[in-house]
Design an enzyme around this catalytic site. Structure first.
Site, PDB file in Angstrom:
ATOM      1  N   GLY A 202      38.329 -14.739 -24.796  1.00 58.41           N
ATOM      2  CA  GLY A 202      39.137 -14.286 -23.797  1.00 58.41           C
ATOM      3  C   GLY A 202      40.201 -13.371 -24.826  1.00 58.41           C
ATOM      4  O   GLY A 202      40.021 -12.268 -25.468  1.00 58.41           O
ATOM      5  N   SER A 203      41.249 -12.809 -24.683  1.00 59.23           N
ATOM      6  CA  SER A 203      41.812 -11.933 -24.686  1.00 59.23           C
ATOM      7  C   SER A 203      42.796 -12.048 -25.760  1.00 59.23           C
ATOM      8  O   SER A 203      42.693 -12.953 -26.094  1.00 59.23           O
ATOM      9  CB  SER A 203      42.985 -11.572 -23.645  1.00 59.23           C
ATOM     10  OG  SER A 203      43.807 -12.200 -23.537  1.00 59.23           O
ATOM     11  N   GLY A 207      44.629 -15.318 -27.077  1.00 56.60           N
ATOM     12  CA  GLY A 207      44.218 -15.979 -27.402  1.00 56.60           C
ATOM     13  C   GLY A 207      44.996 -16.533 -28.693  1.00 56.60           C
ATOM     14  O   GLY A 207      44.586 -17.434 -29.479  1.00 56.60           O
ATOM     15  N   GLU A 226      36.925 -15.722 -29.843  1.00 53.94           N
ATOM     16  CA  GLU A 226      36.136 -14.269 -30.004  1.00 53.94           C
ATOM     17  C   GLU A 226      37.869 -13.423 -28.799  1.00 53.94           C
ATOM     18  O   GLU A 226      38.025 -13.985 -27.673  1.00 53.94           O
ATOM     19  CB  GLU A 226      35.379 -14.732 -29.235  1.00 53.94           C
ATOM     20  CG  GLU A 226      34.686 -13.114 -29.040  1.00 53.94           C
ATOM     21  CD  GLU A 226      33.332 -12.850 -28.409  1.00 53.94           C
ATOM     22  OE1 GLU A 226      33.343 -11.980 -27.692  1.00 53.94           O
ATOM     23  OE2 GLU A 226      32.701 -13.413 -28.537  1.00 53.94           O
ATOM     24  N   CYS A 263      32.086  -7.683 -24.183  1.00 56.17           N
ATOM     25  CA  CYS A 263      32.480  -7.810 -25.302  1.00 56.17           C
ATOM     26  C   CYS A 263      31.891  -7.218 -26.910  1.00 56.17           C
ATOM     27  O   CYS A 263      32.908  -6.507 -27.007  1.00 56.17           O
ATOM     28  CB  CYS A 263      32.743  -8.752 -25.860  1.00 56.17           C
ATOM     29  SG  CYS A 263      30.947 -10.205 -25.941  1.00 56.17           S
TER      30      CYS A 263
END
Length: 483
Positions: A202-203, A207, A226, A263
């Site tokens: 996620g962001s 995160g 991630e 991503c």
């Protein structure tokens, strides 16, 4: 595995009990659980794709392919654990004649216990309820509690029902898998003492907040996040001179794929100064359609991100417009351009991910200017080199290897194969760990080494017994022994 009537503490307690049973199960048993889930997803693909498309607008073709990738991941991990090398079994026999004398030591990797998994917005199957984090954790004998993503909640709930029923029918223990939802529940999940690791996609802000919670617990736990990636691309003068239009077409297809919400989207493209590549890219991009974004929040943020980049001195808009309503009309591609010198002067403003179909061209004079600006690029999942055969790019490759987990040549980073060799990680903020979230070694995140000294044969895991009853690869007295 029913979750509707249980509190979070009851779910994590059940997950702890299930993890003990799963850890004691054979690899063949756990492989059968994974295969059962894969079969169930494939059997319900039409229903799942309909739900997913209604919540994400990603389209039946993309979503059908993603279900296949998800079931394929589950089957890959079934093969990984039955092959056996994932245990990293090592035996060093006793040697009384050594100085000092050596004890008999046998080591392997063991599951760490219940794992929390946070679903991603941009991959509602492959990085979600039954995605790679869940599959790799279940494979090694961990129980899993998934926090659903609010952007596809109905899909998450239906997927969880299918997963739970498949596990139950395959004989997996109650409590091995559960689904929860809600921001506050997600925060509490990370802090629950029964949870032993977290997987997150996620962001960066979200995160990092959870990462800080995980490591500030009384008993800190691993957080495998991630969080963001710019995925730089470097194109040489020779490559542009020979195939500028071809490279522009490839880049246009890559950075607009999935509305720029992958991503691995190439967000920075380094090109020699004074070429016509910007014009070629503008031509390749002008007919790309607008695309619906995953959530209203993401759609609202995209134009804000565009305006932020456009407001930086020294940045020009090559194609597209920053004045758009992505919520109403869909996200339209935008290409920006600036100089390497400008990035060196304003790295905090220009080296920030903009989630959506946009990329930034960065013109460099020579390697003496290119290498310093590459050194400013944050850790990424991928880095790409476009050069002609015979060009000496060894220095460039060495630098890119230091900032990304996967270095590509003459291709584009969108699209990630799920296999034994895949590496889907990179220096922070791409990931918070050394281990990949895609590919066979994803299981390593949810294991820890345990050594047994002078242990009776009867208490040893089969992988460490002298006769090697599992028939797996092992390292014995320093030598790799294949079955």
């Amino acid at each position: 595995m029913t979750t509707a009537t249980l509190s979070l503490s009851e779910l994590t307690a059940a997950a702890t009990r299930a993890a003990q049973i799963a850890a004691a199960a054979s690899d063949a048993e756990r492989a059968a659980w994974l295969t059962a889930v894969a079969d169930a997803l494939d059997a319900n693909v039409a229903e799942l794709v309909d739900i997913a498309d209604s919540e994400t607008s990603l389209g039946p073709v993309r979503l059908t392919g993603e279900v296949a990738r998800t079931s394929g991941q589950l089957r890959l991990f079934a093969r990984v654990i039955t092959e056996g090398s994932y245990l990293e079994a090592i035996i060093d026999h006793a040697d009384a004649a050594a100085s000092p004398p050596k004890h008999d030591l046998r080591r392997l990797l063991r599951p760490i216990g219940p794992v929390a998994v946070f679903s991603a917005s941009n991959f509602p199957f492959a990085f979600s309820v039954a995605g790679g984090d869940t599959a790799s954790a279940l494979a090694v004998g961990c129980s899993v509690i998934v926090k659903a993503h609010s952007g596809h909640l109905k899909l998450s709930e239906r997927t969880a029902e299918i997963v739970a029923e498949a596990l139950r029918s395959a004989g997996a223990p109650d409590g091995l898998f559960a689904l929860v939802s809600g921001r506050e529940v997600g925060t509490a999940l990370v802090q629950d003492p029964n949870i032993k690791a977290v997987g997150f996609t996620g962001s960066i802000p979200g995160g990092r907040a959870l990462f800080d919670l995980a490591v500030s617990r009384p008993d800190p736990i691993p957080f495998y996040g991630e969080l963001g990636s710019l995925n730089p691309v470097v194109i040489t003068s020779a490559a542009l001179a020979e195939k500028s239009a071809e490279l522009a077409a490839g880049l246009a297809g890559s950075f607009t794929m999935g509305a720029g919400q992958f991503c691995t989207k190439p967000g920075l493209v380094f090109i020699p100064t004074g070429t016509g590549f910007a014009a070629d890219l503008a031509a390749a991009t002008k007919d790309k359609p607008t695309s619906a974004m995953l959530t209203g929040r993401i759609a609202d943020a995209y134009p804000d991100g565009l305006r932020s980049v456009a407001s930086v001195p020294g940045v020009t808009v090559v194609s597209g417009t920053v004045q758009q309503d992505a919520t109403r009309d869909g996200a339209a591609p935008v290409v920006f351009s600036t100089s390497a010198a400008n990035v060196l002067e304003r790295p905090d403003e220009l080296l920030e991910e903009c989630f959506g179909p946009t990329t930034l061209l960065i013109e460099y004079q020579d390697q003496d200017e290119l290498f310093p600006v590459l050194a400013k690029v944050p850790g990424s999942l991928t880095a790409t080199v476009h050069a002609l055969p015979g060009e000496d790019v060894s220095g460039l490759v060495e630098q890119l290897s230091g900032l990304a987990g996967r270095v590509l040549f003459d291709g584009w980073p969108t699209g990630v194969a799920v296999n034994w060799a895949q590496q889907h990680g990179g220096p922070y903020p791409a990931t918070t760990s050394l281990f990949t979230s895609v590919g066979a070694t994803a299981v390593r995140r949810f294991q820890r080494p345990v050594a047994y000294q002078d242990a009776p044969e009867a208490v040893l895991h089969p992988a460490l017994r002298e006769s090697n009853p599992l028939g797996i690869p092992r390292r014995v007295d320093g030598e790799l022994v294949l079955p």
